[in-house]
Design an enzyme around this catalytic site. Sequence first.
Site, PDB file in Angstrom:
ATOM      1  N   CYS A 116       0.811  -1.235   0.000  1.00 49.49           N
ATOM      2  CA  CYS A 116       0.000   0.000   0.000  1.00 49.49           C
ATOM      3  C   CYS A 116       0.836   1.273   0.000  1.00 49.49           C
ATOM      4  CB  CYS A 116      -0.958   0.004   1.184  1.00 49.49           C
ATOM      5  SG  CYS A 116      -2.205  -1.265   1.036  1.00 49.49           S
ATOM      6  N   HIS A 255      -3.360   7.396   2.714  1.00 51.32           N
ATOM      7  CA  HIS A 255      -3.762   6.108   2.137  1.00 51.32           C
ATOM      8  C   HIS A 255      -5.125   5.743   2.715  1.00 51.32           C
ATOM      9  CE1 HIS A 255      -3.846   2.010   0.921  1.00 51.32           C
ATOM     10  NE2 HIS A 255      -3.667   1.529   2.133  1.00 51.32           N
ATOM     11  N   ASN A 285     -10.194   0.191  -0.151  1.00 53.50           N
ATOM     12  CA  ASN A 285      -8.737   0.238  -0.204  1.00 53.50           C
ATOM     13  C   ASN A 285      -8.270  -0.286  -1.563  1.00 53.50           C
ATOM     14  OD1 ASN A 285      -5.992  -0.090   0.089  1.00 53.50           O
ATOM     15  ND2 ASN A 285      -6.098  -1.075   2.089  1.00 53.50           N
TER      16      ASN A 285
HETATM   17  O1  UT7 Z   1      -3.762  -0.969   3.561  1.00 55.37           O
HETATM   18  C1  UT7 Z   1      -2.859  -1.886   4.133  1.00 55.37           C
HETATM   19  C2  UT7 Z   1      -2.878  -1.802   5.587  1.00 55.37           C
HETATM   20  N1  UT7 Z   1      -4.096  -2.320   6.130  1.00 55.37           N
HETATM   21  C3  UT7 Z   1      -4.740  -1.645   7.073  1.00 55.37           C
HETATM   22  O2  UT7 Z   1      -4.344  -0.565   7.407  1.00 55.37           O
HETATM   23  C4  UT7 Z   1      -5.926  -2.303   7.739  1.00 55.37           C
HETATM   24  C5  UT7 Z   1      -5.790  -2.237   9.238  1.00 55.37           C
HETATM   25  N2  UT7 Z   1      -6.836  -2.906   9.966  1.00 55.37           N
HETATM   26  C6  UT7 Z   1      -8.157  -2.563   9.946  1.00 55.37           C
HETATM   27  O3  UT7 Z   1      -8.531  -1.673   9.192  1.00 55.37           O
HETATM   28  C7  UT7 Z   1      -9.112  -3.213  10.891  1.00 55.37           C
HETATM   29  O4  UT7 Z   1      -8.389  -3.958  11.829  1.00 55.37           O
HETATM   30  C8  UT7 Z   1     -10.171  -4.130  10.210  1.00 55.37           C
HETATM   31  C9  UT7 Z   1     -11.175  -3.282   9.445  1.00 55.37           C
HETATM   32  C10 UT7 Z   1      -9.499  -5.105   9.280  1.00 55.37           C
HETATM   33  C11 UT7 Z   1     -10.978  -4.902  11.268  1.00 55.37           C
HETATM   34  O5  UT7 Z   1     -11.561  -3.997  12.193  1.00 55.37           O
HETATM   35  P1  UT7 Z   1     -11.381  -4.210  13.773  1.00 55.37           P
HETATM   36  O6  UT7 Z   1     -12.154  -3.163  14.418  1.00 55.37           O
HETATM   37  O7  UT7 Z   1      -9.913  -4.299  14.040  1.00 55.37           O
HETATM   38  O8  UT7 Z   1     -12.110  -5.588  13.976  1.00 55.37           O
HETATM   39  P2  UT7 Z   1     -11.538  -6.925  14.638  1.00 55.37           P
HETATM   40  O9  UT7 Z   1     -10.650  -7.624  13.679  1.00 55.37           O
HETATM   41  O10 UT7 Z   1     -11.023  -6.618  15.995  1.00 55.37           O
HETATM   42  O11 UT7 Z   1     -12.885  -7.758  14.790  1.00 55.37           O
HETATM   43  C12 UT7 Z   1     -13.935  -7.358  15.671  1.00 55.37           C
HETATM   44  C13 UT7 Z   1     -15.092  -8.324  15.514  1.00 55.37           C
HETATM   45  C14 UT7 Z   1     -14.660  -9.793  15.539  1.00 55.37           C
HETATM   46  O12 UT7 Z   1     -15.666 -10.533  16.208  1.00 55.37           O
HETATM   47  P3  UT7 Z   1     -15.445 -10.970  17.751  1.00 55.37           P
HETATM   48  O13 UT7 Z   1     -14.203 -11.808  17.753  1.00 55.37           O
HETATM   49  O14 UT7 Z   1     -15.290  -9.698  18.514  1.00 55.37           O
HETATM   50  O15 UT7 Z   1     -16.710 -11.704  18.044  1.00 55.37           O
HETATM   51  C15 UT7 Z   1     -14.667 -10.174  14.086  1.00 55.37           C
HETATM   52  O16 UT7 Z   1     -14.896 -11.546  13.880  1.00 55.37           O
HETATM   53  O17 UT7 Z   1     -15.728  -8.123  14.249  1.00 55.37           O
HETATM   54  C16 UT7 Z   1     -15.819  -9.362  13.564  1.00 55.37           C
HETATM   55  N3  UT7 Z   1     -15.742  -9.106  12.132  1.00 55.37           N
HETATM   56  C17 UT7 Z   1     -16.800  -8.803  11.374  1.00 55.37           C
HETATM   57  N4  UT7 Z   1     -18.115  -8.682  11.654  1.00 55.37           N
HETATM   58  C18 UT7 Z   1     -18.936  -8.357  10.655  1.00 55.37           C
HETATM   59  C19 UT7 Z   1     -14.616  -9.076  11.358  1.00 55.37           C
HETATM   60  N5  UT7 Z   1     -14.965  -8.770  10.088  1.00 55.37           N
HETATM   61  C20 UT7 Z   1     -16.309  -8.594  10.082  1.00 55.37           C
HETATM   62  C21 UT7 Z   1     -17.223  -8.262   9.078  1.00 55.37           C
HETATM   63  N6  UT7 Z   1     -18.538  -8.151   9.398  1.00 55.37           N
HETATM   64  N7  UT7 Z   1     -16.847  -8.035   7.794  1.00 55.37           N
END
Ligand code: UT7
Length: 328
Positions: A116, A255, A285
Amino acid sequence: MRKKIAKITGVAGYVPDYVLTNAELETMVETNDEWIRTRTGIEERRILKDKSKASSDMGAEAVKLLLEKTGVSPDEIDLLICATATPDMLFPDTANVIRDKVGIKSGFGFELSAACSGFLYALTVGAKFVETGLKKVIVVGADKMSSIIDYTDRTTCILFGDASAAVMLEPSEDGTGILDSVLESDGVGRNFLYQKAGGSLHPATQETVANKEHFIYQEGRTVFKYAINGMVSSIKQVLEQNNLKKEDVQWLVPHQANMRIINGVANMFDFPKEKVMVNIQKYGNTTTATIPLCLWEWEDRLNKGDNLILTAFGGGFTWGATLLKWGY
Ligand code: UT7
C-alpha cells in the site's frame, strides 16, 4: 542555485464500472452494512469483472488519460514506474506491459513493490530520476485487488477494491514540487499482512490452492496499530525536517485503508476534516491507487503553492510521508 526538483504536472485515474456494495457483500458473507461502515467507513468499492483484464489494463487507461490531459505524446516519456501489489504476472513486470498497451517505446520502465506504500515509494523514486536529469516520468499505481481476495473471508473481502491512477513528473522551474520524503520499512510486518503462496517460497501447488494461500491474509488489529503509529511518526519527521508547523499544511492525503485510521492520524495533528482527502466510502482500499485517486478527485480544488502531505502504510511493513508543494 536552486536544487532541481520534480513536480506533478498532471494526474488521472481509472475505476472499473462495477460497484460492489455493502448490501451485495451481505449476501456473500456474514457481515452487515452497519459493521462495515462504522468499522471501516467503506460503503462501496469498484470491481474489474472482466476476467480477461488485469492491473495493466486499468493502469493503461489511467496513463492514456494522463497523456491526453497533459498533451504529452507517448514518445516523450523517459520512464514509467508502476507500483502494484497485483502484477499481471510475476514477470515480465507490469510497467512494461502498460508501456506496450499505451504505445510508449521510448525510455524504460520498471515495477515497484511496496504494497500500500507503493505509490509513495514510486513517486519518490520517480522524483529522484527527474532530479538527476530525466524530463518526463510517469508514476502509476494499479491494483486488481479482487484477484487476490477470498470472497468467503469477511475480514478482508469487505476492504478492498480495484482501481488505478497516475501522475506525470517533470522538472520544476518555480520551487513547487516534491520537496521531501520520509520512507521507512520493517520486515517484521511480513508476518501480519501477506499473500503466502505463488512466490519462490511456496510455489503454486494443488495444496496451496486448496488451502487458499493465494489470497490476502491480514491480522487487522496489529496492522491497524502499526499503521497509525507509522504514519504519525513519518508526518512528524517530514514536518520537522522542513521547519513546518501543521498549520502550514493545506491538505493531508492519506492512504485509504480504514476511516478510523485516517481519523486517528488526522486527529494527532488537529487537521480539520475539510483538509483531509477522503474517498474510501466510494472505492475502499485500492492499495497503490488510493493516493493518486484522491489527487485526481481533488485536482480542481488544489491551488498552486498548497502544501500537501501524502502518507501511507502497507504490507512489509512499509510506510512514509511525502511533502509536496502543488505546482498548478
Ligand atoms: O492498507 C494496508 C494496511 N491495512 C490496514 O491498514 C488495515 C488495518 N486494519 C483494519 O482496518 C481493521 O483492523 C479491520 C477493518 C481489518 C478490522 O476492524 P477491527 O475493528 O480491528 O475488527 P476486529 O478484527 O477486531 O474484529 C472485531 C469483531 C470480531 O468478532 P469478535 O471476535 O469480537 O466476536 C470479528 O470476527 O468483528 C468481527 N468481524 C466482522 N463482523 C462483521 C470481522 N470482520 C467482520 C465483518 N462483518 N466483515
